[in-house]
Design an enzyme around this catalytic site. Structure first.
Site, PDB file in Angstrom:
ATOM      1  N   CYS A  73       0.581   6.924  41.491  1.00 55.70           N
ATOM      2  CA  CYS A  73       1.124   5.794  40.726  1.00 55.70           C
ATOM      3  C   CYS A  73       1.761   6.258  39.419  1.00 55.70           C
ATOM      4  O   CYS A  73       1.244   7.134  38.726  1.00 55.70           O
ATOM      5  CB  CYS A  73       0.009   4.782  40.449  1.00 55.70           C
ATOM      6  SG  CYS A  73       0.618   3.307  39.623  1.00 55.70           S
ATOM      7  N   CYS A  77      -2.839   4.273  33.493  1.00 56.62           N
ATOM      8  CA  CYS A  77      -4.094   3.566  33.226  1.00 56.62           C
ATOM      9  C   CYS A  77      -5.266   4.569  33.171  1.00 56.62           C
ATOM     10  O   CYS A  77      -5.532   5.270  34.166  1.00 56.62           O
ATOM     11  CB  CYS A  77      -4.347   2.523  34.309  1.00 56.62           C
ATOM     12  SG  CYS A  77      -2.891   1.507  34.652  1.00 56.62           S
ATOM     13  N   CYS A  80      -7.982   4.879  35.990  1.00 54.64           N
ATOM     14  CA  CYS A  80      -7.608   4.816  37.406  1.00 54.64           C
ATOM     15  C   CYS A  80      -7.393   6.182  38.062  1.00 54.64           C
ATOM     16  O   CYS A  80      -6.550   6.976  37.627  1.00 54.64           O
ATOM     17  CB  CYS A  80      -6.341   3.966  37.570  1.00 54.64           C
ATOM     18  SG  CYS A  80      -5.951   3.718  39.319  1.00 54.64           S
ATOM     19  N   CYS A 117      -7.976  -8.455  50.749  1.00 54.25           N
ATOM     20  CA  CYS A 117      -7.142  -8.133  49.588  1.00 54.25           C
ATOM     21  C   CYS A 117      -6.461  -6.783  49.782  1.00 54.25           C
ATOM     22  O   CYS A 117      -7.127  -5.757  49.969  1.00 54.25           O
ATOM     23  CB  CYS A 117      -7.998  -8.136  48.332  1.00 54.25           C
ATOM     24  SG  CYS A 117      -7.047  -7.765  46.859  1.00 54.25           S
ATOM     25  N   CYS A 148      -4.954 -11.943  49.825  1.00 54.92           N
ATOM     26  CA  CYS A 148      -4.770 -11.611  48.416  1.00 54.92           C
ATOM     27  C   CYS A 148      -4.007 -10.293  48.382  1.00 54.92           C
ATOM     28  O   CYS A 148      -4.177  -9.461  49.277  1.00 54.92           O
ATOM     29  CB  CYS A 148      -6.135 -11.459  47.738  1.00 54.92           C
ATOM     30  SG  CYS A 148      -6.016 -10.970  46.011  1.00 54.92           S
ATOM     31  N   CYS A 208      -5.720 -14.513  40.564  1.00 50.88           N
ATOM     32  CA  CYS A 208      -6.945 -13.720  40.487  1.00 50.88           C
ATOM     33  C   CYS A 208      -6.729 -12.735  39.349  1.00 50.88           C
ATOM     34  O   CYS A 208      -5.846 -11.874  39.430  1.00 50.88           O
ATOM     35  CB  CYS A 208      -7.172 -12.980  41.811  1.00 50.88           C
ATOM     36  SG  CYS A 208      -8.566 -11.825  41.750  1.00 50.88           S
ATOM     37  N   ARG A 280     -16.181 -12.815  40.207  1.00 44.68           N
ATOM     38  CA  ARG A 280     -16.524 -11.754  41.173  1.00 44.68           C
ATOM     39  C   ARG A 280     -17.196 -10.568  40.495  1.00 44.68           C
ATOM     40  O   ARG A 280     -16.644  -9.962  39.570  1.00 44.68           O
ATOM     41  CB  ARG A 280     -15.272 -11.291  41.931  1.00 44.68           C
ATOM     42  CG  ARG A 280     -15.608 -10.248  43.015  1.00 44.68           C
ATOM     43  CD  ARG A 280     -14.434  -9.928  43.932  1.00 44.68           C
ATOM     44  NE  ARG A 280     -13.857 -11.143  44.457  1.00 44.68           N
ATOM     45  CZ  ARG A 280     -12.605 -11.508  44.251  1.00 44.68           C
ATOM     46  NH1 ARG A 280     -11.794 -10.752  43.563  1.00 44.68           N
ATOM     47  NH2 ARG A 280     -12.157 -12.644  44.737  1.00 44.68           N
TER      48      ARG A 280
END
Ligand code: SAM
Ligand code: DTB
Ligand code: SF4
Length: 337
Positions: A73, A77, A80, A117, A148, A208, A280
């Site tokens: 990616c 972040c 991550c 998801c 999702c 979400c 969640r």
């Protein structure tokens, strides 16, 4: 350091909002911080009362995650393992085929999940990516599951494509408070996240959105994340609260663990400030004892990620979760509807 406790009598002035039915004024960060500092029993009692007003307290919604595009990616972040900026040993793989995704969704449905998801390690999807994702959404939906997706930032056109495909929820986390955001991510702004959430909301899909605790944020900053979420108008239908999973090779690998009871407090405050949302209990469950998870349910969590894998890291096995639900007298939400 322990969370400083404010006796209920002193905190009451700040938490006046709890009893107020006028929700247009929004939550002040100080009010939420005061809630986080209530004596534990007072906090859980409030959360449990609100939870019971809106939900069956023994029903838990089960979402299964699948990484449809893993690694490489272009965002940085700090938490991550999929960022190309870090060396967490996650391979940059190509996107899964539609048939592989549908097979995984069927297996999740057979295991008892009601929502599927699909996550991708993208800053934003390309046009080509979108064609495949649209197909995935349509086919998973045709199985009778809620869908999702979490694909990064969306343009107006992409949002519309997902809506037309029948996507039920779009996940896009705020992750932390605006004041702490720059410590964790430098390749995008907080406003970019808010803009995508606004597009999803306007298109009529369910939102979400949640965040991560345990990244070194202060109590005020943790309260700031909850305030951002709770003050969205309307607030998200689904609010994932993740406990940081510390992955070797990421900048946050050596972050100090937060006290599990402070994690429970965060869940309780999410419940109090967003009474009708599905809260969640998300990443970090594999490292959590059954007792802490039970406290999270008592604090108002009523949804989990279900299945042995999150995106690249582990999650409790289905057998362990089934045993935990049995032990607590809890059942999948879908069984009752
Ligand atoms: N790339 C898209 C994005 O960032 O919106 C979608 C996938 S991204 C992996 C989805 C979310 O996973 C992040 O917003 C973050 O909240 C969560 N996440 C990622 N790594 C995590 C970790 N190590 N611990 C806890 N949550 C994590
Ligand atoms: C969310 O809030 N947590 C999930 C989901 N939404 C996409 C992701 C957790 C990822 C944990 C690290 C990993 O497995 O790579
Ligand atoms: Fe990319 Fe999402 Fe991971 Fe950030 S959280 S590096 S955007 S996959």
């Amino acid at each position: 350091m322990n969370t400083p406790i404010i006796p209920q009598t002193q905190a009451i002035e700040f938490v006046r909002k709890v009893a107020r039915d006028d929700s247009t004024q929004g939550w002040r960060v100080a009010e939420i911080e005061a809630l986080l500092q209530l004596p534990f029993a007072d906090l859980l009692y409030r959360a449990q009362q609100i939870h019971r007003e809106h939900f069956d307290p023994n029903a838990v919604q089960l979402s299964t995650l699948l990484s449809i595009k893993t690694g490489g990616c272009s965002e940085d972040c700090g938490y991550c393992p999929q960022s190309a900026f870090h060396n967490a040993g996650v391979e940059n793989k190509k996107m899964l085929d539609v048939s592989e995704v549908v097979k995984a969704a069927k297996a999740a449905q057979d295991a008892g999940a009601d929502r599927f998801c699909m996550g991708a390690a993208w800053r934003e999807p390309s046009e080509e990516d979108m064609a495949a994702v649209v197909e995935m959404v349509k086919e998973v939906r045709a199985l009778g599951m809620e869908t999702c997706a979490t694909l990064g930032m969306l343009s107006d056109e992409q949002t519309e494509q997902l809506r037309a495909a029948g996507l039920d929820y779009y996940n896009h986390n705020l992750d932390t408070t605006p004041e702490f955001y720059g410590n964790i991510i430098s390749t995008r702004d907080y406003q970019d996240r808010l803009d995508t959430l606004e597009r999803v909301r306007k298109a009529g899909m369910h939102v979400c959105s949640g965040g991560i605790v345990g990244m070194g944020e202060s109590l005020t900053q943790r309260a700031g994340l909850i305030a951002q979420l709770a003050n969205m108008n309307p607030y998200p239908e689904s609010v994932p609260i993740n406990n940081l999973v510390k992955v070797e090779g990421t900048p946050l690998a050596d972050q100090a663990e937060i006290d599990p009871l402070d994690f429970v407090r965060t869940i309780a405050v999410a419940r109090i400030t967003m009474p009708t949302a599905r809260v969640r209990l998300s990443a970090g469950r594999q490292q959590m004892s059954d007792a802490v998870q039970a406290l999270c349910f008592l604090a108002g969590a009523n949804s989990i990620f279900y299945g042995e894998q999150l995106l690249t890291t582990g999650n409790p096995e289905v057998e362990r979760d089934r045993a935990l639900m049995d032990k607590l007298g809890m059942y999948p939400f879908a069984d009752k509807h």
